[in-house]
Design a protein around this motif. Structure first.
Motif, PDB file in Angstrom:
ATOM      1  N   ALA A 141      10.344  -3.633  -4.627  1.00 58.97           N
ATOM      2  CA  ALA A 141      10.138  -3.630  -3.178  1.00 58.97           C
ATOM      3  C   ALA A 141       8.655  -3.365  -2.908  1.00 58.97           C
ATOM      4  O   ALA A 141       7.893  -2.996  -3.810  1.00 58.97           O
ATOM      5  CB  ALA A 141      10.998  -2.555  -2.531  1.00 58.97           C
ATOM      6  N   ALA A 142       8.240  -3.562  -1.664  1.00 58.72           N
ATOM      7  CA  ALA A 142       6.837  -3.356  -1.307  1.00 58.72           C
ATOM      8  C   ALA A 142       6.418  -1.916  -1.583  1.00 58.72           C
ATOM      9  O   ALA A 142       7.133  -0.960  -1.261  1.00 58.72           O
ATOM     10  CB  ALA A 142       6.618  -3.690   0.160  1.00 58.72           C
ATOM     11  N   VAL A 143       5.255  -1.762  -2.188  1.00 61.79           N
ATOM     12  CA  VAL A 143       4.662  -0.437  -2.383  1.00 61.79           C
ATOM     13  C   VAL A 143       4.165   0.063  -1.027  1.00 61.79           C
ATOM     14  O   VAL A 143       3.438  -0.650  -0.317  1.00 61.79           O
ATOM     15  CB  VAL A 143       3.507  -0.505  -3.405  1.00 61.79           C
ATOM     16  CG1 VAL A 143       2.807   0.842  -3.529  1.00 61.79           C
ATOM     17  CG2 VAL A 143       4.027  -0.981  -4.764  1.00 61.79           C
ATOM     18  N   ALA A 144       4.529   1.270  -0.655  1.00 61.70           N
ATOM     19  CA  ALA A 144       4.156   1.824   0.647  1.00 61.70           C
ATOM     20  C   ALA A 144       2.695   2.269   0.651  1.00 61.70           C
ATOM     21  O   ALA A 144       2.123   2.584  -0.388  1.00 61.70           O
ATOM     22  CB  ALA A 144       5.060   2.998   0.986  1.00 61.70           C
ATOM     23  N   GLY A 145       2.103   2.281   1.855  1.00 64.74           N
ATOM     24  CA  GLY A 145       0.788   2.851   2.022  1.00 64.74           C
ATOM     25  C   GLY A 145      -0.359   1.874   2.103  1.00 64.74           C
ATOM     26  O   GLY A 145      -1.510   2.295   2.264  1.00 64.74           O
ATOM     27  N   SER A 148       1.270   6.408  -6.829  1.00 65.28           N
ATOM     28  CA  SER A 148       2.176   7.517  -7.108  1.00 65.28           C
ATOM     29  C   SER A 148       2.792   7.382  -8.504  1.00 65.28           C
ATOM     30  O   SER A 148       2.834   6.294  -9.090  1.00 65.28           O
ATOM     31  CB  SER A 148       3.286   7.571  -6.056  1.00 65.28           C
ATOM     32  OG  SER A 148       4.096   6.400  -6.125  1.00 65.28           O
ATOM     33  N   ALA A 149       3.288   8.497  -9.031  1.00 62.40           N
ATOM     34  CA  ALA A 149       3.840   8.508 -10.386  1.00 62.40           C
ATOM     35  C   ALA A 149       5.002   7.547 -10.537  1.00 62.40           C
ATOM     36  O   ALA A 149       5.197   6.964 -11.616  1.00 62.40           O
ATOM     37  CB  ALA A 149       4.260   9.927 -10.752  1.00 62.40           C
ATOM     38  N   ASP A 150       5.766   7.346  -9.460  1.00 63.92           N
ATOM     39  CA  ASP A 150       6.893   6.406  -9.531  1.00 63.92           C
ATOM     40  C   ASP A 150       6.499   4.996  -9.112  1.00 63.92           C
ATOM     41  O   ASP A 150       7.350   4.105  -9.046  1.00 63.92           O
ATOM     42  CB  ASP A 150       8.071   6.893  -8.687  1.00 63.92           C
ATOM     43  CG  ASP A 150       7.728   7.027  -7.200  1.00 63.92           C
ATOM     44  OD1 ASP A 150       6.617   6.607  -6.784  1.00 63.92           O
ATOM     45  OD2 ASP A 150       8.563   7.569  -6.442  1.00 63.92           O
ATOM     46  N   SER A 206       4.376   4.138  -3.978  1.00 62.93           N
ATOM     47  CA  SER A 206       3.522   4.325  -2.810  1.00 62.93           C
ATOM     48  C   SER A 206       2.077   4.548  -3.227  1.00 62.93           C
ATOM     49  O   SER A 206       1.783   4.951  -4.362  1.00 62.93           O
ATOM     50  CB  SER A 206       4.010   5.513  -1.970  1.00 62.93           C
ATOM     51  OG  SER A 206       3.870   6.721  -2.693  1.00 62.93           O
ATOM     52  N   LEU A 207       1.180   4.275  -2.275  1.00 61.71           N
ATOM     53  CA  LEU A 207      -0.232   4.587  -2.426  1.00 61.71           C
ATOM     54  C   LEU A 207      -0.513   5.885  -1.684  1.00 61.71           C
ATOM     55  O   LEU A 207      -0.058   6.090  -0.554  1.00 61.71           O
ATOM     56  CB  LEU A 207      -1.099   3.473  -1.842  1.00 61.71           C
ATOM     57  CG  LEU A 207      -0.991   2.100  -2.496  1.00 61.71           C
ATOM     58  CD1 LEU A 207      -1.970   1.128  -1.829  1.00 61.71           C
ATOM     59  CD2 LEU A 207      -1.234   2.162  -3.995  1.00 61.71           C
ATOM     60  N   GLN A 208      -1.283   6.751  -2.313  1.00 60.88           N
ATOM     61  CA  GLN A 208      -1.637   8.032  -1.727  1.00 60.88           C
ATOM     62  C   GLN A 208      -3.161   8.149  -1.645  1.00 60.88           C
ATOM     63  O   GLN A 208      -3.880   7.493  -2.389  1.00 60.88           O
ATOM     64  CB  GLN A 208      -1.048   9.169  -2.572  1.00 60.88           C
ATOM     65  CG  GLN A 208       0.470   9.093  -2.677  1.00 60.88           C
ATOM     66  CD  GLN A 208       1.043  10.011  -3.752  1.00 60.88           C
ATOM     67  OE1 GLN A 208       0.319  10.594  -4.546  1.00 60.88           O
ATOM     68  NE2 GLN A 208       2.372  10.128  -3.760  1.00 60.88           N
ATOM     69  N   ASP A 209      -3.621   8.978  -0.746  1.00 58.94           N
ATOM     70  CA  ASP A 209      -5.062   9.231  -0.586  1.00 58.94           C
ATOM     71  C   ASP A 209      -5.838   7.923  -0.405  1.00 58.94           C
ATOM     72  O   ASP A 209      -6.904   7.732  -1.005  1.00 58.94           O
ATOM     73  CB  ASP A 209      -5.613  10.006  -1.788  1.00 58.94           C
ATOM     74  CG  ASP A 209      -4.862  11.304  -2.047  1.00 58.94           C
ATOM     75  OD1 ASP A 209      -4.567  12.006  -1.076  1.00 58.94           O
ATOM     76  OD2 ASP A 209      -4.559  11.583  -3.224  1.00 58.94           O
ATOM     77  N   THR A 252       1.312  -7.311   1.129  1.00 52.64           N
ATOM     78  CA  THR A 252       2.278  -6.566   0.329  1.00 52.64           C
ATOM     79  C   THR A 252       1.764  -6.376  -1.091  1.00 52.64           C
ATOM     80  O   THR A 252       1.228  -7.302  -1.695  1.00 52.64           O
ATOM     81  CB  THR A 252       3.629  -7.308   0.281  1.00 52.64           C
ATOM     82  OG1 THR A 252       4.091  -7.527   1.608  1.00 52.64           O
ATOM     83  CG2 THR A 252       4.671  -6.498  -0.474  1.00 52.64           C
ATOM     84  N   LEU A 253       1.942  -5.172  -1.597  1.00 52.19           N
ATOM     85  CA  LEU A 253       1.641  -4.839  -2.983  1.00 52.19           C
ATOM     86  C   LEU A 253       2.963  -4.609  -3.705  1.00 52.19           C
ATOM     87  O   LEU A 253       3.834  -3.885  -3.197  1.00 52.19           O
ATOM     88  CB  LEU A 253       0.774  -3.577  -3.033  1.00 52.19           C
ATOM     89  CG  LEU A 253       0.303  -3.096  -4.402  1.00 52.19           C
ATOM     90  CD1 LEU A 253      -0.653  -4.093  -5.036  1.00 52.19           C
ATOM     91  CD2 LEU A 253      -0.367  -1.724  -4.271  1.00 52.19           C
TER      92      LEU A 253
END
Length: 384
Positions: free
Chosen positions: A81-85, A137-139, A142-145, A69-70
């Protein structure tokens, strides 16, 4: 029985100290020893076996938990809460979601790098240390790419000795420390695998053309140095060089400033011994193998590492190297002169927390993580 450095207590080092709290208030807690004028403050609690902390703009923190979990901790200590991705991790033993750093240009690209124990794909077994790149992500939810840019080879059946500290050099390239996976210790002396190595790669994961073994037949081109055991501390020194430490067996935890192409000896030479006693390897020295800059006997089980470059703690601390101890819950301050350790001061003795990470924040304060089911993010705060 844990198979990393866990031996008898380090002899007491007497330092002038005050008894202070493990809380934002300054109420004393018996047994906690810190330097005069510095208090140990809690920034956040309720972190499940946190492993690494990185710093976000606006006073926020990015924290990894070993289970995979991040999380983001805000300036007031609230844990998200956990960062998604986050990709699937091989969580168990010493494996899981481990180090995390923000890119030097994070404020414009929001890029992070993190390493973790990567499970083998479908139909295969084993795990290895992997390094991934992602955009937060800006908020910050979540993690992207997400892209795995490096995977240690080969994957093996072991839940031990992943290493997994990331350091970004001034040129933007990356060093990653890799454990020898315990049962594969002899691999640390061979250049056809990544076990017991430090690798140097670009932010895209490619080996650097000037790496020491880039053109050597039979050697993996990412390798920077070899003969390491389980490196769980690394940082960029004020000199611009990579500094790191690694767990020994029963004794022989080492600090090194790894040079390209050099052999740091494991498991042929060590100041430690076999678990349960008995000689390990061939002794403490051998031609062609580097001596550590500093070592501990008995072991302190080091994790986390940072230089003090700010003036937050006075001139006496500037230039000091800080190393956390998992075994004793202590923070070791090493004074250096001409690249040599000339004095060691043991701090925080008796606080009861396994120090997993040590970082200097952009605000100049030193932050610590304690590795437990109810782990804490702590700050060394100047002033009583």
């Amino acid at each position: 029985m844990r198979l990393s450095s866990r031996s008898a207590a380090w002899p007491a080092i007497h330092v002038s100290a005050l008894v202070l709290a493990l809380a934002v208030s300054s109420a004393p807690a018996a047994g906690q020893v810190v330097p005069p004028g510095v208090s140990l403050r809690t920034v956040a609690t309720g972190l499940a076996n946190p492993w690494a902390v990185a710093f976000l703009p606006g006073g926020e923190f990015l924290v990894t938990e070993r289970s995979g979990t991040l999380r983001v901790v805000d300036a007031g200590g609230k844990v998200s809460a956990a960062v998604a991705g986050v990709p699937r991790v091989a969580s168990g033993g010493q494996g899981g979601l481990l180090d995390v750093v923000t890119d030097a240009r994070f404020e414009t690209n929001r890029r992070i790098f993190f390493c973790f124990s990567e499970p083998a794909g479908a139909g295969a077994s084993g795990s290895s240390t992997a390094l991934a790149r992602a955009t937060l992500s800006a908020d910050a939810r979540s993690l992207q790419d997400v892209q795995v840019i490096f995977s240690q080879r080969p994957k093996v059946e072991s839940s031990l000795h992943f290493g997994c500290r990331i350091v970004q050099a001034a040129d933007g390239n990356l060093w990653l420390t890799l454990g020898e996976r315990y049962h594969r210790k002899d691999d640390a002396q061979k250049l056809d695998n990544h076990h017991g190595k430090i690798v140097r790669i670009t932010p895209d994961g490619a080996p650097l053309a000037d790496n020491p073994h880039a053109k050597q037949a039979g050697a993996l081109p990412e390798i920077w140095s070899y003969g390491h055991r389980n490196p769980q501390g690394a940082t960029l020194g004020p000199d611009g060089k990579l500094w790191m430490h690694e767990h020994g067996p029963q004794g022989g935890d080492e600090i090194n400033v790894p040079q390209p192409g050099r052999n740091y000896g494991w498991p042929v030479i060590t100041y430690g011994e076999n678990y349960g006693g008995g000689k390990m390897g061939e002794g403490t020295a051998k031609a062609g193998m580097e001596q550590p800059l500093h070592y501990w006997v008995p072991s302190i089980a080091p994790s986390g590492m940072a230089f003090v470059t700010s003036d937050r703690y006075g001139s006496a601390w500037q230039g000091s190297l800080l190393v956390g101890s998992l075994k004793f819950g202590t923070l070791h301050r090493l004074e250096l002169n001409a690249g040599k350790v000339v004095r060691e001061q043991k701090l925080l003795e008796g606080n009861g927390g396994r120090i997993r990470d040590v970082r200097q924040g952009p605000d100049g304060f030193i932050y610590l993580l304690t590795d437990s089911r109810d782990g804490k993010l702590l700050r060394l705060q100047p002033g009583n």
